[in-house]
Design a protein around this motif. Structure first.
Motif, PDB file in Angstrom:
ATOM      1  N   VAL A  32       0.836  -1.212   0.000  1.00 41.58           N
ATOM      2  CA  VAL A  32       0.000   0.000   0.000  1.00 41.58           C
ATOM      3  C   VAL A  32       0.866   1.256   0.000  1.00 41.58           C
ATOM      4  O   VAL A  32       0.610   2.225  -0.731  1.00 41.58           O
ATOM      5  CB  VAL A  32      -0.946  -0.004   1.213  1.00 41.58           C
ATOM      6  CG1 VAL A  32      -1.657   1.345   1.346  1.00 41.58           C
ATOM      7  CG2 VAL A  32      -1.963  -1.123   1.091  1.00 41.58           C
ATOM      8  N   GLN A  33       1.927   1.237   0.809  1.00 40.09           N
ATOM      9  CA  GLN A  33       2.820   2.387   0.878  1.00 40.09           C
ATOM     10  C   GLN A  33       3.518   2.623  -0.465  1.00 40.09           C
ATOM     11  O   GLN A  33       3.684   3.762  -0.904  1.00 40.09           O
ATOM     12  CB  GLN A  33       3.845   2.190   1.985  1.00 40.09           C
ATOM     13  CG  GLN A  33       4.770   3.392   2.182  1.00 40.09           C
ATOM     14  CD  GLN A  33       5.757   3.178   3.307  1.00 40.09           C
ATOM     15  OE1 GLN A  33       5.955   2.053   3.771  1.00 40.09           O
ATOM     16  NE2 GLN A  33       6.382   4.245   3.761  1.00 40.09           N
ATOM     17  N   ALA A  34       3.935   1.533  -1.117  1.00 44.64           N
ATOM     18  CA  ALA A  34       4.623   1.665  -2.403  1.00 44.64           C
ATOM     19  C   ALA A  34       3.693   2.259  -3.456  1.00 44.64           C
ATOM     20  O   ALA A  34       4.073   3.173  -4.217  1.00 44.64           O
ATOM     21  CB  ALA A  34       5.145   0.308  -2.860  1.00 44.64           C
ATOM     22  N   VAL A  35       2.451   1.748  -3.510  1.00 45.25           N
ATOM     23  CA  VAL A  35       1.499   2.246  -4.507  1.00 45.25           C
ATOM     24  C   VAL A  35       1.140   3.707  -4.226  1.00 45.25           C
ATOM     25  O   VAL A  35       1.139   4.560  -5.124  1.00 45.25           O
ATOM     26  CB  VAL A  35       0.229   1.361  -4.530  1.00 45.25           C
ATOM     27  CG1 VAL A  35      -0.829   1.979  -5.429  1.00 45.25           C
ATOM     28  CG2 VAL A  35       0.576  -0.042  -4.991  1.00 45.25           C
ATOM     29  N   SER A  36       0.818   3.984  -2.947  1.00 44.83           N
ATOM     30  CA  SER A  36       0.436   5.354  -2.600  1.00 44.83           C
ATOM     31  C   SER A  36       1.602   6.317  -2.802  1.00 44.83           C
ATOM     32  O   SER A  36       1.412   7.464  -3.227  1.00 44.83           O
ATOM     33  CB  SER A  36      -0.049   5.421  -1.149  1.00 44.83           C
ATOM     34  OG  SER A  36       0.985   5.002  -0.260  1.00 44.83           O
ATOM     35  N   GLY A  37       2.838   5.857  -2.536  1.00 43.30           N
ATOM     36  CA  GLY A  37       4.002   6.708  -2.768  1.00 43.30           C
ATOM     37  C   GLY A  37       4.190   7.034  -4.231  1.00 43.30           C
ATOM     38  O   GLY A  37       4.547   8.156  -4.599  1.00 43.30           O
ATOM     39  N   THR A  38       3.947   6.042  -5.088  1.00 39.04           N
ATOM     40  CA  THR A  38       4.049   6.285  -6.537  1.00 39.04           C
ATOM     41  C   THR A  38       3.012   7.294  -7.003  1.00 39.04           C
ATOM     42  O   THR A  38       3.316   8.221  -7.776  1.00 39.04           O
ATOM     43  CB  THR A  38       3.871   4.965  -7.307  1.00 39.04           C
ATOM     44  OG1 THR A  38       4.869   4.030  -6.875  1.00 39.04           O
ATOM     45  CG2 THR A  38       4.000   5.191  -8.800  1.00 39.04           C
ATOM     46  N   VAL A  39       1.771   7.113  -6.524  1.00 41.84           N
ATOM     47  CA  VAL A  39       0.705   8.047  -6.901  1.00 41.84           C
ATOM     48  C   VAL A  39       1.011   9.448  -6.384  1.00 41.84           C
ATOM     49  O   VAL A  39       0.836  10.448  -7.089  1.00 41.84           O
ATOM     50  CB  VAL A  39      -0.650   7.550  -6.364  1.00 41.84           C
ATOM     51  CG1 VAL A  39      -1.739   8.591  -6.617  1.00 41.84           C
ATOM     52  CG2 VAL A  39      -1.025   6.225  -7.007  1.00 41.84           C
ATOM     53  N   ARG A  40       1.490   9.507  -5.122  1.00 38.86           N
ATOM     54  CA  ARG A  40       1.830  10.815  -4.557  1.00 38.86           C
ATOM     55  C   ARG A  40       2.919  11.506  -5.355  1.00 38.86           C
ATOM     56  O   ARG A  40       2.818  12.707  -5.655  1.00 38.86           O
ATOM     57  CB  ARG A  40       2.291  10.642  -3.102  1.00 38.86           C
ATOM     58  CG  ARG A  40       2.777  11.946  -2.472  1.00 38.86           C
ATOM     59  CD  ARG A  40       3.532  11.685  -1.178  1.00 38.86           C
ATOM     60  NE  ARG A  40       4.696  10.830  -1.374  1.00 38.86           N
ATOM     61  CZ  ARG A  40       5.843  11.249  -1.873  1.00 38.86           C
ATOM     62  NH1 ARG A  40       5.998  12.500  -2.291  1.00 38.86           N
ATOM     63  NH2 ARG A  40       6.860  10.412  -2.007  1.00 38.86           N
ATOM     64  N   ARG A  41       3.941  10.736  -5.723  1.00 38.61           N
ATOM     65  CA  ARG A  41       5.037  11.334  -6.485  1.00 38.61           C
ATOM     66  C   ARG A  41       4.553  11.855  -7.832  1.00 38.61           C
ATOM     67  O   ARG A  41       4.950  12.933  -8.278  1.00 38.61           O
ATOM     68  CB  ARG A  41       6.142  10.294  -6.679  1.00 38.61           C
ATOM     69  CG  ARG A  41       7.345  10.800  -7.464  1.00 38.61           C
ATOM     70  CD  ARG A  41       7.952  12.009  -6.817  1.00 38.61           C
ATOM     71  NE  ARG A  41       9.084  12.527  -7.553  1.00 38.61           N
ATOM     72  CZ  ARG A  41       9.600  13.728  -7.396  1.00 38.61           C
ATOM     73  NH1 ARG A  41       9.066  14.565  -6.510  1.00 38.61           N
ATOM     74  NH2 ARG A  41      10.641  14.116  -8.095  1.00 38.61           N
ATOM     75  N   ARG A  42       3.687  11.105  -8.461  1.00 37.62           N
ATOM     76  CA  ARG A  42       3.163  11.533  -9.765  1.00 37.62           C
ATOM     77  C   ARG A  42       2.350  12.823  -9.628  1.00 37.62           C
ATOM     78  O   ARG A  42       2.499  13.751 -10.423  1.00 37.62           O
ATOM     79  CB  ARG A  42       2.301  10.423 -10.359  1.00 37.62           C
ATOM     80  CG  ARG A  42       1.701  10.756 -11.723  1.00 37.62           C
ATOM     81  CD  ARG A  42       0.855   9.623 -12.256  1.00 37.62           C
ATOM     82  NE  ARG A  42       0.243   9.955 -13.542  1.00 37.62           N
ATOM     83  CZ  ARG A  42       0.848   9.825 -14.714  1.00 37.62           C
ATOM     84  NH1 ARG A  42       2.070   9.368 -14.773  1.00 37.62           N
ATOM     85  NH2 ARG A  42       0.215  10.154 -15.828  1.00 37.62           N
ATOM     86  N   LEU A  43       1.482  12.863  -8.613  1.00 38.38           N
ATOM     87  CA  LEU A  43       0.669  14.058  -8.408  1.00 38.38           C
ATOM     88  C   LEU A  43       1.530  15.261  -8.029  1.00 38.38           C
ATOM     89  O   LEU A  43       1.295  16.382  -8.500  1.00 38.38           O
ATOM     90  CB  LEU A  43      -0.374  13.788  -7.321  1.00 38.38           C
ATOM     91  CG  LEU A  43      -1.473  12.776  -7.673  1.00 38.38           C
ATOM     92  CD1 LEU A  43      -2.382  12.537  -6.475  1.00 38.38           C
ATOM     93  CD2 LEU A  43      -2.295  13.268  -8.875  1.00 38.38           C
TER      94      LEU A  43
END
Length: 535
Positions: A32-43
């Motif tokens: 969950v942290q990896a996915v959310s971190g990727t989304v956060r970085r993109r945004l």
């Protein structure tokens, strides 16, 4: 919390099923942290780029609104810095907003958990975190000041660089490139030293980012270990306390980085806001309706200069007054200049620009095809472009290009010599065919023969249209219907070139300085012989 339960419910009692269960939970949290971190970085990256490029869009829009008044208030180097370093600084501030919000939420959650498990450690965290943030915030004060000084010097250096690049050919012609290079070197060293001072402040902050959270982790670990020895907390809770403290290192670093980036963004934003706050020339409401009838008269009430419709009018003025007069006649200032009895400042700018065109030595050729540089609207036929080039005596310039009018040129036409660029700019003005064409020193960079050809062709091409040339060249003055001589920004005499030579001693002195001749030598053939080549 997961680690605490895995230790207390699995490792301590030796229950491997519990260990595997909590390990699976930990793995799921990691995913969950990896996915959310990727989304956060993109945004965050989207927000960063959007903020930077939208700032540039606003600056470009404001530059268009300000028009010719822009260069009187802002150096070119300042605009370059706004579009490069300032754009990145503003974007980086938006990039970190997501992480800063997440850091705040993380600290609050950890504080709540620690208070629930250990009032002592929880209160320690509640007191220590604000203290650390305030301490690191205090270290940002000198950084902010040094960044502001560095930004000022950087903008000044960029301005000097653009000036040097724009005038490099002239500098080489007069042997001035070495003094200018020395001056640029000295200024660049000042920027380097300012950058070193900024780096010193940043190094202090980076050290604080490691030291202060490290002290917090050590303190929490020490207090938790003593509590574990007394049995106040379980081994799992001790490991969890250490994990919480170690976890807080990143949020605390994020707080400092946020303050750092916002300090940089504040310096950049002040520059952008200063430009955006500049007021473009306001136009009062009017019932003016565009008309296509020829302009009858253009009058500058301050200088007393008057030009009537269809005349080929020359103005002789001191160099300091040349741009002053051209800007007034073109409606770029709120001067009392009247077009057929109506103040230019009260007319719609689009109408003024449609009817009056001012061309001076600041005119540029933009990157792209030469055809597009000469005909920005793309409405002219090749025959019209060819004729405009002929009037400006620039056919040879196009003939030397590999693809003719379709040749791609660099910004400001740097592949051309000063005389070639001047003739191409004049051809663009002729092609525009405004009611009133005002040109400052149209032949200052060409040889005498080319100047004579241009003056004859320009007069013929502009027959029936109003043309005002600001020049003290006898070759142009000889073809003028009327010559106005300005002294102390007032029209001191008006007449033909020969009449003024005979009647006005100051006028003769100006012409003698231009040609190096004695007053009686006023024939075109003599003047052709005395003028040198400017190509």
């Amino acid at each position: 919390m997961v680690i605490r339960e895995a230790i207390d419910e699995g490792l301590v009692p030796g229950d491997m099923n519990a260990v595997l269960t909590w390990a699976a939970v930990l793995l799921g949290l990691g995913v969950v942290q990896a996915v959310s971190g990727t989304v956060r970085r993109r945004l965050n990256m989207y927000n960063s780029l959007s903020a930077g490029f939208r700032t540039v869009q606003l600056v470009v829009r404001q530059a268009n609104l300000l028009g010719s008044t822009l260069e009187r208030h802002v150096d070119e180097g300042e605009l370059v810095s706004l579009g490069t370093s300032d754009m990145n600084a503003l974007g980086s501030a938006f990039d970190i907003v997501g992480r800063a919000v997440g850091a705040v939420i993380s600290v609050v959650l950890v504080a709540v958990v620690l208070l629930d498990q250990s009032a002592t450690l929880g209160m320690m965290l509640i007191v220590a975190v604000p203290a650390i943030v305030l301490t690191m915030g205090y270290t940002l004060r000198p950084l902010h000041r040094r960044q502001s000084d560095y930004r000022d010097l950087q903008g000044e250096l960029n301005s000097r660089l653009t000036d040097v690049v724009a005038g490099l050919r002239v500098l080489r012609g007069v042997g001035g490139e070495i003094p200018f290079a020395r001056s640029y070197r000295e200024r660049s060293q000042r920027v380097r030293k300012a950058g070193s001072r900024v780096a010193g402040a940043e190094a202090l902050i980076r050290g604080a980012q490691v030291l202060l959270p490290g002290l917090l982790v050590s303190t929490v670990t020490w207090v938790g270990a003593r509590a574990a020895l007394t049995g106040a907390v379980t081994p799992g809770e001790l490991v969890a306390f250490y994990a919480y403290a170690a976890f807080l290192v990143e949020p605390l670093g994020t707080f400092t980085e946020t303050a750092d980036r916002f300090a940089r963004a504040h310096v950049a934003a002040r520059r952008a806001v200063a430009l955006l706050a500049m007021e473009p020339k306001s136009v009062p409401a009017t019932d003016f309706r565009p008309v296509d009838t020829p302009i009858a008269e253009l009058i500058d009430e301050t200088s007393g200069f008057t030009v009537t419709s269809g005349t080929f009018h020359l103005v002789v003025a001191p160099s300091a007054d040349v741009v002053w007069l051209a800007d007034r006649l073109g409606g770029y200032t709120d001067a009392p200049v009247r077009l057929d009895g109506r103040l230019l400042s009260g007319l719609p700018p689009d109408e003024v620009r449609r009817r009056i065109l001012v061309v001076d030595n600041r005119a540029r050729l933009f990157r792209g095809s030469l055809r597009g540089a000469l005909d920005p609207h793309g409405t002219a036929e090749d025959t019209a472009i060819t004729e405009a080039l002929r009037v400006a005596s620039a056919e040879d310039v196009v003939a030397l290009l590999p693809d003719g009018l379709d040749t791609e040129i660099t910004a400001d036409g740097r592949r051309f010599s000063g005389g070639q660029r001047q003739r191409l700019v004049l051809a663009r003005a002729v092609l525009a065919d405004p009611d009133v064409l005002i040109v400052v020193d149209p032949t200052s960079a060409v040889d005498a023969h080319t100047e004579d050809v241009i003056s004859r062709r320009l007069r013929a091409a502009r027959s029936g249209r109003t043309t005002v040339l600001v020049s003290s060249s006898p070759l142009l003055l000889d073809h003028a219907d009327t010559v106005s001589f300005l002294r102390e920004r007032r029209v001191a005499a008006t007449g033909t070139h020969r009449e003024l030579l005979a009647a006005d001693a100051d006028y003769r002195l100006v012409i003698q300085r231009e040609t190096g001749e004695t007053a009686p030598a006023t024939t075109p053939s003599t003047r052709l012989a005395t003028r040198g080549s400017g190509e």
